[in-house]
Design a protein around this motif. Structure first.
Motif, PDB file in Angstrom:
ATOM      1  N   LYS A   1       0.831  -1.208   0.000  1.00 53.19           N
ATOM      2  CA  LYS A   1       0.000   0.000   0.000  1.00 53.19           C
ATOM      3  C   LYS A   1       0.865   1.258   0.000  1.00 53.19           C
ATOM      4  CE  LYS A   1      -3.927   0.163   0.291  1.00 53.19           C
ATOM      5  NZ  LYS A   1      -4.985   0.227  -0.750  1.00 53.19           N
ATOM      6  N   ARG A   2       2.047   1.177   0.624  1.00 53.25           N
ATOM      7  CA  ARG A   2       2.928   2.341   0.600  1.00 53.25           C
ATOM      8  C   ARG A   2       3.464   2.580  -0.809  1.00 53.25           C
ATOM      9  NH1 ARG A   2       4.679   0.519   5.772  1.00 53.25           N
ATOM     10  NH2 ARG A   2       6.370  -0.673   4.821  1.00 53.25           N
ATOM     11  N   LEU A   3       3.820   1.479  -1.511  1.00 49.77           N
ATOM     12  CA  LEU A   3       4.367   1.612  -2.862  1.00 49.77           C
ATOM     13  C   LEU A   3       3.287   1.994  -3.867  1.00 49.77           C
ATOM     14  CD1 LEU A   3       6.728  -1.490  -2.914  1.00 49.77           C
ATOM     15  CD2 LEU A   3       7.436   0.906  -2.940  1.00 49.77           C
ATOM     16  N   HIS A   4       2.124   1.372  -3.746  1.00 52.31           N
ATOM     17  CA  HIS A   4       1.029   1.595  -4.704  1.00 52.31           C
ATOM     18  C   HIS A   4      -0.272   1.781  -3.918  1.00 52.31           C
ATOM     19  CE1 HIS A   4       3.721   0.428  -7.957  1.00 52.31           C
ATOM     20  NE2 HIS A   4       4.072  -0.604  -7.219  1.00 52.31           N
ATOM     21  N   PRO A   5      -0.536   2.968  -3.393  1.00 52.22           N
ATOM     22  CA  PRO A   5      -1.674   3.196  -2.500  1.00 52.22           C
ATOM     23  C   PRO A   5      -3.034   2.822  -3.088  1.00 52.22           C
ATOM     24  CG  PRO A   5      -0.178   5.073  -2.481  1.00 52.22           C
ATOM     25  CD  PRO A   5       0.271   4.185  -3.589  1.00 52.22           C
ATOM     26  N   ARG A   6      -3.164   2.897  -4.426  1.00 56.17           N
ATOM     27  CA  ARG A   6      -4.488   2.658  -5.022  1.00 56.17           C
ATOM     28  C   ARG A   6      -4.722   1.201  -5.418  1.00 56.17           C
ATOM     29  NH1 ARG A   6      -6.540   8.017  -8.113  1.00 56.17           N
ATOM     30  NH2 ARG A   6      -5.596   9.542  -6.721  1.00 56.17           N
ATOM     31  N   THR A   7      -3.759   0.359  -5.128  1.00 58.41           N
ATOM     32  CA  THR A   7      -3.926  -1.056  -5.466  1.00 58.41           C
ATOM     33  C   THR A   7      -4.745  -1.751  -4.381  1.00 58.41           C
ATOM     34  OG1 THR A   7      -1.812  -1.096  -6.601  1.00 58.41           O
ATOM     35  CG2 THR A   7      -2.744  -3.224  -5.962  1.00 58.41           C
ATOM     36  N   PRO A   8      -5.905  -2.315  -4.720  1.00 59.32           N
ATOM     37  CA  PRO A   8      -6.687  -3.031  -3.708  1.00 59.32           C
ATOM     38  C   PRO A   8      -5.987  -4.341  -3.327  1.00 59.32           C
ATOM     39  CG  PRO A   8      -8.011  -2.528  -5.663  1.00 59.32           C
ATOM     40  CD  PRO A   8      -6.583  -2.305  -6.021  1.00 59.32           C
ATOM     41  N   VAL A   9      -5.966  -4.639  -2.040  1.00 59.20           N
ATOM     42  CA  VAL A   9      -5.360  -5.873  -1.539  1.00 59.20           C
ATOM     43  C   VAL A   9      -6.454  -6.722  -0.898  1.00 59.20           C
ATOM     44  CG1 VAL A   9      -3.721  -6.853   0.105  1.00 59.20           C
ATOM     45  CG2 VAL A   9      -3.160  -4.724  -1.086  1.00 59.20           C
ATOM     46  N   VAL A  10      -6.542  -7.984  -1.316  1.00 64.24           N
ATOM     47  CA  VAL A  10      -7.470  -8.934  -0.703  1.00 64.24           C
ATOM     48  C   VAL A  10      -6.643 -10.030  -0.052  1.00 64.24           C
ATOM     49  CG1 VAL A  10      -9.362 -10.554  -1.102  1.00 64.24           C
ATOM     50  CG2 VAL A  10      -9.252  -8.425  -2.411  1.00 64.24           C
ATOM     51  N   VAL A  11      -6.916 -10.281   1.221  1.00 71.42           N
ATOM     52  CA  VAL A  11      -6.156 -11.278   1.984  1.00 71.42           C
ATOM     53  C   VAL A  11      -6.956 -12.575   2.050  1.00 71.42           C
ATOM     54  CG1 VAL A  11      -5.134 -11.799   4.237  1.00 71.42           C
ATOM     55  CG2 VAL A  11      -5.120  -9.452   3.367  1.00 71.42           C
ATOM     56  N   MET A  12      -6.284 -13.704   1.772  1.00 69.44           N
ATOM     57  CA  MET A  12      -6.918 -15.006   1.960  1.00 69.44           C
ATOM     58  C   MET A  12      -6.319 -15.659   3.203  1.00 69.44           C
ATOM     59  SD  MET A  12      -7.309 -18.236  -0.642  1.00 69.44           S
ATOM     60  CE  MET A  12      -5.590 -18.711  -0.605  1.00 69.44           C
ATOM     61  N   THR A  13      -7.166 -16.200   4.060  1.00 72.42           N
ATOM     62  CA  THR A  13      -6.689 -16.673   5.353  1.00 72.42           C
ATOM     63  C   THR A  13      -7.373 -17.970   5.767  1.00 72.42           C
ATOM     64  OG1 THR A  13      -6.560 -16.118   7.696  1.00 72.42           O
ATOM     65  CG2 THR A  13      -8.404 -15.211   6.504  1.00 72.42           C
ATOM     66  N   ALA A  14      -6.669 -18.760   6.557  1.00 66.81           N
ATOM     67  CA  ALA A  14      -7.282 -19.903   7.230  1.00 66.81           C
ATOM     68  C   ALA A  14      -7.995 -19.381   8.474  1.00 66.81           C
ATOM     69  CB  ALA A  14      -6.215 -20.921   7.618  1.00 66.81           C
TER      70      ALA A  14
ATOM     71  N   ARG B   1      -7.566  -3.308   8.879  1.00 62.95           N
ATOM     72  CA  ARG B   1      -7.376  -2.042   9.607  1.00 62.95           C
ATOM     73  C   ARG B   1      -6.194  -1.258   9.042  1.00 62.95           C
ATOM     74  NH1 ARG B   1      -9.240  -5.310  14.110  1.00 62.95           N
ATOM     75  NH2 ARG B   1      -7.137  -6.003  14.629  1.00 62.95           N
ATOM     76  N   GLU B   2      -5.254  -1.973   8.409  1.00 56.67           N
ATOM     77  CA  GLU B   2      -4.098  -1.316   7.784  1.00 56.67           C
ATOM     78  C   GLU B   2      -4.357  -0.927   6.335  1.00 56.67           C
ATOM     79  OE1 GLU B   2      -1.333  -0.298   9.262  1.00 56.67           O
ATOM     80  OE2 GLU B   2      -2.203  -0.991  11.136  1.00 56.67           O
ATOM     81  N   GLY B   3      -5.544  -1.274   5.817  1.00 55.07           N
ATOM     82  CA  GLY B   3      -5.889  -0.802   4.482  1.00 55.07           C
ATOM     83  C   GLY B   3      -6.194  -1.871   3.451  1.00 55.07           C
ATOM     84  N   ALA B   4      -6.119  -3.175   3.817  1.00 50.92           N
ATOM     85  CA  ALA B   4      -6.543  -4.213   2.881  1.00 50.92           C
ATOM     86  C   ALA B   4      -8.031  -4.041   2.584  1.00 50.92           C
ATOM     87  CB  ALA B   4      -6.279  -5.606   3.456  1.00 50.92           C
ATOM     88  N   TYR B   5      -8.457  -4.369   1.384  1.00 48.68           N
ATOM     89  CA  TYR B   5      -9.843  -4.120   0.985  1.00 48.68           C
ATOM     90  C   TYR B   5     -10.806  -5.109   1.628  1.00 48.68           C
ATOM     91  CZ  TYR B   5     -14.000  -3.425  -1.831  1.00 48.68           C
ATOM     92  OH  TYR B   5     -15.290  -3.181  -2.226  1.00 48.68           O
TER      93      TYR B   5
ATOM     94  N   ASP C   1     -13.695   4.093  -8.473  1.00 46.24           N
ATOM     95  CA  ASP C   1     -14.510   5.178  -7.915  1.00 46.24           C
ATOM     96  C   ASP C   1     -13.837   5.903  -6.753  1.00 46.24           C
ATOM     97  OD1 ASP C   1     -16.452   4.481  -9.715  1.00 46.24           O
ATOM     98  OD2 ASP C   1     -17.623   3.270  -8.301  1.00 46.24           O
ATOM     99  N   ALA C   2     -12.627   5.461  -6.374  1.00 47.36           N
ATOM    100  CA  ALA C   2     -11.998   5.987  -5.157  1.00 47.36           C
ATOM    101  C   ALA C   2     -11.691   7.477  -5.243  1.00 47.36           C
ATOM    102  CB  ALA C   2     -10.721   5.214  -4.854  1.00 47.36           C
ATOM    103  N   ALA C   3     -11.344   7.972  -6.430  1.00 45.29           N
ATOM    104  CA  ALA C   3     -10.924   9.368  -6.562  1.00 45.29           C
ATOM    105  C   ALA C   3     -12.030  10.333  -6.154  1.00 45.29           C
ATOM    106  CB  ALA C   3     -10.495   9.641  -8.001  1.00 45.29           C
TER     107      ALA C   3
END
Length: 315
Positions: A1-14, A26-30, A55-57
């Motif tokens: 997110k620091r390198l590319h703030p507008r890139t959405p991140v989706v986390v996959m978890t167990a 809370r840190e900005g993942a979508y 639509d973020a802009a």
């Protein structure tokens, strides 16, 4: 997110790392997905994330204003450290799909937080749908939330889409969520987990893209311990928690808020006023306001209407 703030991140978890996934949001993942991976859900989340990026802009200026200046609208202003922390949290969390739980006493402005989360998000062009869960009996609440088909129960004379469907591609605000009956809590949990809603009397599910914001003035942890609120639903709702401080803990904001409401109601009631006398402001600043911002607003409106001089005095 620091390198590319507008890139959405989706986390996959167990299952065992859901808390880490929440922290990532809370840190900005979508959003986050749990294993085993549900491919239709994955497609829906990716589609939602890409729309959000596009639509973020439109809402970026509002987020910057909240984070930097601590100003929104409708009296949602302040300079105290407690309220500025709320503004920063809104600006950080709004662009994500995180479910937000707003806690606070009655009259602190929980609905304003929900509205700000919506308007500062990429969903701002979509619907903002509100439901007061305490105002509806159990049978009617299910129909309001999930909808029903004609003939599903006595009195169901027409199809009803429900608030979840009405909020598709927008935000659904559940106020007084602590008052939802246990039976309805089970259905709500399923909708949050699957992002699918099934109308009462219907066996077919519809996939929805809804951002959920909930609020309560109740002690949900105490209700969980007493068995009146499901623990799994509680943890689903509190991905991000926003605590609204009572007005007695942000006394430095009383002057700002009082002046804001004075201007609003002077214009609304065509009663020109110039401000508060020094002794009147001292009384306001020293009062605990058990009814919080709502009580201050009502008090100032009455003062504007009843004042016999342009300056509002202590009487």
């Amino acid at each position: 997110k620091r390198l590319h703030p507008r890139t959405p991140v989706v986390v996959m978890t167990a299952y065992g790392t859901i808390e880490k996934a929440k922290r990532a949001m809370r840190e900005g993942a979508y959003d986050f997905l749990e294993k085993p991976l549900d491919l239709p859900r994955l497609r829906a989340v990716v589609d939602s994330a890409l729309r959000a990026r596009a639509d973020a802009a439109a809402s970026e200026t509002l987020r910057e204003s909240l984070s930097r200046d601590g100003v929104w609208r409708e009296g949602f202003i302040g300079e105290s450290p407690a309220i500025k922390e709320v503004f920063r949290t809104i600006a950080k969390v709004a662009p994500t799909n995180a479910t937000v739980l707003i806690l606070g006493e009655s009259g602190t402005g929980k609905e304003l937080v929900a509205a700000a989360l919506h308007e500062a998000s990429a969903r701002s062009r979509g619907p903002f749908v509100k439901v007061n869960c305490a105002a509806l009996p159990e049978g009617l609440l299910e129909s309001e939330l999930f909808g029903h088909v004609k003939g599903a129960f006595t009195g169901a004379t027409v199809d009803r889409e429900g608030r979840f469907r009405a909020a598709d591609r927008g935000t659904l605000f559940l106020d007084e969520v602590g008052d939802i009956p246990l039976h309805t809590q089970v259905k709500l949990l399923r909708v949050i987990q699957t992002r699918e809603v099934e109308r009462v009397g219907e066996s077919r599910s519809t996939r929805i893209d809804v951002r959920l914001v909930a609020a309560t003035n109740a002690d949900l942890e105490a209700r969980v311990r007493k068995g009146r609120f499901r623990e799994d639903l509680y943890f689903r709702l509190k991905v991000v928690t926003v605590r609204m401080p009572p007005l007695r803990e942000r006394r430095s904001d009383v002057r700002l808020l009082a002046e804001h409401f004075r201007r609003v109601y002077s214009e609304r009631h065509a009663r020109p006023t110039t401000g508060f006398a020094a002794d009147a402001m001292r009384v306001l600043s020293g009062y605990d306001f058990p009814g919080n911002v709502r009580e201050l607003e009502n008090l100032v409106e009455a003062a504007v209407v009843l004042s016999e001089s342009p300056e509002i005095g202590i009487d």
